[in-house]
Scaffold this motif. Structure first.
Motif, PDB file in Angstrom:
ATOM      1  N   ALA A 108     -58.121  41.672 -13.045  1.00 15.68           N
ATOM      2  CA  ALA A 108     -57.910  41.276 -11.647  1.00 15.68           C
ATOM      3  C   ALA A 108     -56.849  40.190 -11.525  1.00 15.68           C
ATOM      4  O   ALA A 108     -55.990  40.232 -10.645  1.00 15.68           O
ATOM      5  CB  ALA A 108     -59.229  40.807 -11.029  1.00 15.68           C
ATOM      6  N   ARG A 109     -56.900  39.223 -12.437  1.00 18.69           N
ATOM      7  CA  ARG A 109     -55.893  38.148 -12.397  1.00 18.69           C
ATOM      8  C   ARG A 109     -54.511  38.702 -12.679  1.00 18.69           C
ATOM      9  O   ARG A 109     -53.528  38.318 -12.046  1.00 18.69           O
ATOM     10  CB  ARG A 109     -56.248  37.042 -13.404  1.00 18.69           C
ATOM     11  CG  ARG A 109     -57.507  36.284 -13.037  1.00 18.69           C
ATOM     12  CD  ARG A 109     -57.722  35.034 -13.876  1.00 18.69           C
ATOM     13  NE  ARG A 109     -57.440  35.153 -15.279  1.00 18.69           N
ATOM     14  CZ  ARG A 109     -58.298  35.547 -16.230  1.00 18.69           C
ATOM     15  NH1 ARG A 109     -59.537  35.902 -15.861  1.00 18.69           N
ATOM     16  NH2 ARG A 109     -57.954  35.591 -17.482  1.00 18.69           N
ATOM     17  N   ALA A 110     -54.404  39.618 -13.642  1.00 18.45           N
ATOM     18  CA  ALA A 110     -53.113  40.198 -13.998  1.00 18.45           C
ATOM     19  C   ALA A 110     -52.549  41.011 -12.833  1.00 18.45           C
ATOM     20  O   ALA A 110     -51.351  40.961 -12.548  1.00 18.45           O
ATOM     21  CB  ALA A 110     -53.239  41.071 -15.237  1.00 18.45           C
ATOM     22  N   TRP A 111     -53.385  41.767 -12.172  1.00 15.71           N
ATOM     23  CA  TRP A 111     -52.899  42.567 -11.054  1.00 15.71           C
ATOM     24  C   TRP A 111     -52.339  41.664  -9.967  1.00 15.71           C
ATOM     25  O   TRP A 111     -51.283  41.939  -9.408  1.00 15.71           O
ATOM     26  CB  TRP A 111     -54.019  43.444 -10.494  1.00 15.71           C
ATOM     27  CG  TRP A 111     -53.486  44.520  -9.600  1.00 15.71           C
ATOM     28  CD1 TRP A 111     -53.024  45.745  -9.989  1.00 15.71           C
ATOM     29  CD2 TRP A 111     -53.327  44.449  -8.178  1.00 15.71           C
ATOM     30  NE1 TRP A 111     -52.597  46.432  -8.884  1.00 15.71           N
ATOM     31  CE2 TRP A 111     -52.765  45.673  -7.764  1.00 15.71           C
ATOM     32  CE3 TRP A 111     -53.598  43.481  -7.229  1.00 15.71           C
ATOM     33  CZ2 TRP A 111     -52.490  45.945  -6.431  1.00 15.71           C
ATOM     34  CZ3 TRP A 111     -53.316  43.756  -5.904  1.00 15.71           C
ATOM     35  CH2 TRP A 111     -52.768  44.980  -5.522  1.00 15.71           C
ATOM     36  N   GLY A 112     -52.996  40.541  -9.707  1.00 19.34           N
ATOM     37  CA  GLY A 112     -52.502  39.596  -8.712  1.00 19.34           C
ATOM     38  C   GLY A 112     -51.217  38.895  -9.125  1.00 19.34           C
ATOM     39  O   GLY A 112     -50.415  38.508  -8.291  1.00 19.34           O
ATOM     40  N   ARG A 113     -50.990  38.753 -10.437  1.00 21.11           N
ATOM     41  CA  ARG A 113     -49.782  38.088 -10.938  1.00 21.11           C
ATOM     42  C   ARG A 113     -48.629  39.037 -11.193  1.00 21.11           C
ATOM     43  O   ARG A 113     -47.523  38.613 -11.488  1.00 21.11           O
ATOM     44  CB  ARG A 113     -50.104  37.364 -12.252  1.00 21.11           C
ATOM     45  CG  ARG A 113     -51.095  36.244 -12.103  1.00 21.11           C
ATOM     46  CD  ARG A 113     -51.501  35.698 -13.458  1.00 21.11           C
ATOM     47  NE  ARG A 113     -52.564  34.695 -13.286  1.00 21.11           N
ATOM     48  CZ  ARG A 113     -53.312  34.249 -14.272  1.00 21.11           C
ATOM     49  NH1 ARG A 113     -53.133  34.673 -15.499  1.00 21.11           N
ATOM     50  NH2 ARG A 113     -54.247  33.345 -14.031  1.00 21.11           N
ATOM     51  N   SER A 114     -48.887  40.334 -11.121  1.00 21.48           N
ATOM     52  CA  SER A 114     -47.837  41.308 -11.450  1.00 21.48           C
ATOM     53  C   SER A 114     -46.754  41.330 -10.398  1.00 21.48           C
ATOM     54  O   SER A 114     -46.958  40.924  -9.265  1.00 21.48           O
ATOM     55  CB  SER A 114     -48.436  42.700 -11.631  1.00 21.48           C
ATOM     56  OG  SER A 114     -48.966  43.179 -10.422  1.00 21.48           O
ATOM     57  N   SER A 115     -45.590  41.824 -10.821  1.00 21.83           N
ATOM     58  CA  SER A 115     -44.451  41.843  -9.889  1.00 21.83           C
ATOM     59  C   SER A 115     -44.189  43.237  -9.346  1.00 21.83           C
ATOM     60  O   SER A 115     -44.611  44.211  -9.839  1.00 21.83           O
ATOM     61  CB  SER A 115     -43.204  41.323 -10.573  1.00 21.83           C
ATOM     62  OG  SER A 115     -42.950  42.007 -11.771  1.00 21.83           O
TER      63      SER A 115
END
Length: 115
Positions: A108-115
């Motif tokens: 979830a954190r990675a999806w929010g940080r992805s570009s």
């Protein structure tokens, strides 16, 4: 080109300060895998594909385990030939290290940080 997201780098440092030996060994395995990905020796595989990111990126989840009770989960973003470590979770037994239990998981954190 390889990169670490600043938040992921802080997560790794926090995990390292709390981890027991098995989790530290899993972190070592993760660093070795990161270097193999960067050198092209062991690229991210289709079986590690997680989902599309927010924009043009793809997300991959890499799981490094040492024994039954030590596990590190890393989520990478790829855009073309570039990849970035976006989030990392470590588990010692059933307890997650670094972040509070109420915080979202690495996916979830990675999806929010992805570009």
């Amino acid at each position: 080109m390889q990169k670490f997201n600043a938040a992921a780098q802080k997560e790794a440092t926090d995990i390292l300060s709390q981890a027991a030996r098995g989790v530290k060994q899993s972190l070592g395995m993760m660093i070795q895998r990161h270097l193999r990905i960067a050198s092209g020796v062991e690229p991210l595989s289709p079986s590690e594909y997680y989902s599309a990111g927010v924009g043009v990126s793809s997300l991959y989840e890499v799981d490094c385990s040492h024994g039954f009770w030590s596990r590190v989960v890393c989520v990478y973003e790829t855009v073309g030939a570039d990849f970035t470590l976006l989030a990392i979770d470590a588990y010692q037994g059933t307890a997650r290290l670094g972040l509070p239990a109420s915080a979202p998981n690495a996916r979830a954190r990675a999806w929010g940080r992805s570009s």
